[in-house]
Design an enzyme around this catalytic site. Structure first.
Site, PDB file in Angstrom:
ATOM      1  N   ALA A  42     -15.938  50.510  41.586  1.00 37.98           N
ATOM      2  CA  ALA A  42     -17.333  50.824  41.892  1.00 37.98           C
ATOM      3  C   ALA A  42     -18.066  49.607  42.432  1.00 37.98           C
ATOM      4  O   ALA A  42     -18.826  49.694  43.409  1.00 37.98           O
ATOM      5  CB  ALA A  42     -18.032  51.354  40.644  1.00 37.98           C
ATOM      6  N   ASP A 252     -15.853  40.782  42.792  1.00 38.80           N
ATOM      7  CA  ASP A 252     -15.897  42.102  43.418  1.00 38.80           C
ATOM      8  C   ASP A 252     -16.816  42.093  44.637  1.00 38.80           C
ATOM      9  O   ASP A 252     -16.536  42.752  45.645  1.00 38.80           O
ATOM     10  CB  ASP A 252     -16.382  43.140  42.418  1.00 38.80           C
ATOM     11  CG  ASP A 252     -15.418  43.312  41.256  1.00 38.80           C
ATOM     12  OD1 ASP A 252     -14.212  43.077  41.455  1.00 38.80           O
ATOM     13  OD2 ASP A 252     -15.875  43.661  40.161  1.00 38.80           O
TER      14      ASP A 252
END
Length: 313
Positions: A42, A252
């Site tokens: 995500a 990320d």
């Protein structure tokens, strides 16, 4: 502009902040309890879409309150969720995070993420030139199937092998771009590395796992910046001096930024430099997915006001 496909974990991050981390067996008083959308899949999808890429996320959530909240948040980011499946038999993935002095400790409970299958990740249909991204918070067979599927149509594959796990050469051979930190590289190269080591140590370790000069390897070193092998040649990108608040989503952010840049047709060396700036913005905020910067913020850091004024004169 090509599309980014991310196969990976979707978590709710439960964050406790404190003045310092407890020692083994010790209890310390915390400052706050916070809830943030997270999970490496995500996070990377949010970073890619906020930086301009049309992005599809592939994964699973539980049929519970965390799952519903995560769907609402991710849909608001304009991420395609057509391949995010509800999983009644498992809870939504959860990460328990302690943040103190901008450093963090993380315990991940996979939940529905552990049920992501090869069938799940091959439902989406990337095209030639698209970018396929995955990590190790879903089962390794699913990651391998995803990359085989992507390679078959000519998509570029990016692997972020985190959390650090042993994996075989067959999976590595499916990877075009490997993005990892010093701990993950050390495991793969079977050597001990520290983020304070000389850059030459990281280059040597990267060369030891590089199966050909067509594979790029990028080592993220936090405030020290980035060391990479591109076309077999070393690339060093210095870190940026910022006041870090929470490093939880920085790696990320870097991966998602690289994917977005490649999808827009940028050269990989430029993509690494751009991602380094994006990650330095990310660490100045609390949370993971919510801390991802917009393209306009990275552009402002690339071209500060004085520089933009100078270009107009």
């Amino acid at each position: 502009m090509r599309r980014v496909f991310v196969a990976g974990s979707i978590n709710m991050d439960v964050v406790a902040t404190a003045d310092r981390h407890p020692r083994l067996g010790e209890t310390v008083a915390g400052r706050a309890m916070l809830y943030f959308p997270g999970g490496k899949g995500a996070n990377q999808a949010v970073a890619a879409t906020k930086l301009g890429a049309a992005t599809t996320l592939i994964g699973r959530v539980g049929n519970d309150a965390f799952g519903r909240d995560l769907r609402t948040f991710l849909a608001a980011q304009d991420i395609d969720l057509a391949f995010v499946l509800d999983t009644p038999e498992a809870h939504t993935g959860t990460a328990i995070i302690t943040v103190a002095n901008a450093d963090n400790t993380i315990v991940v409970i996979p939940g529905a993420n552990a049920l992501v299958s090869a069938a799940d990740v091959t439902m989406a249909l990337p095209a030639r030139g698209d970018v396929a991204v995955s990590q190790f918070e879903i089962p390794l067979p699913a990651t391998g199937a995803f990359f085989k599927h992507a390679r078959a149509v000519g998509a570029t594959t990016i692997l972020n092998p985190a959390p650090a796990l042993p994996f075989d050469r067959e999976l590595l051979d499916l990877v075009d771009i490997l993005i990892l930190n010093e701990t993950e590289l050390g495991l793969l190269a079977r050597t001990e590395l520290r983020d304070s080591d000389d850059h030459t140590r990281f280059i040597e370790a990267a060369r030891s796992v590089q199966s050909g000069t067509d594979k790029s390897i990028c080592v993220t070193l936090g405030k020290r910046g980035v060391v990479a092998l591109v076309d077999g040649e070393p690339l060093i990108i210095p870190g940026r001096t910022v006041k870090a608040l929470d490093a939880t989503g920085a790696g990320d952010c870097f991966v998602g930024a690289v994917a977005a840049q490649l999808a827009s047709g940028q050269p990989i060396r430029d993509a690494f430099g751009y991602a380094n700036i994006a990650a330095s913005i990310c660490v100045q905020r609390m949370g993971a997915a919510r801390s991802m910067p917009a393209a306009s913020e990275v552009e402002a850091s690339l071209h500060p006001p004085l520089e933009r004024e100078g270009r107009r004169e």
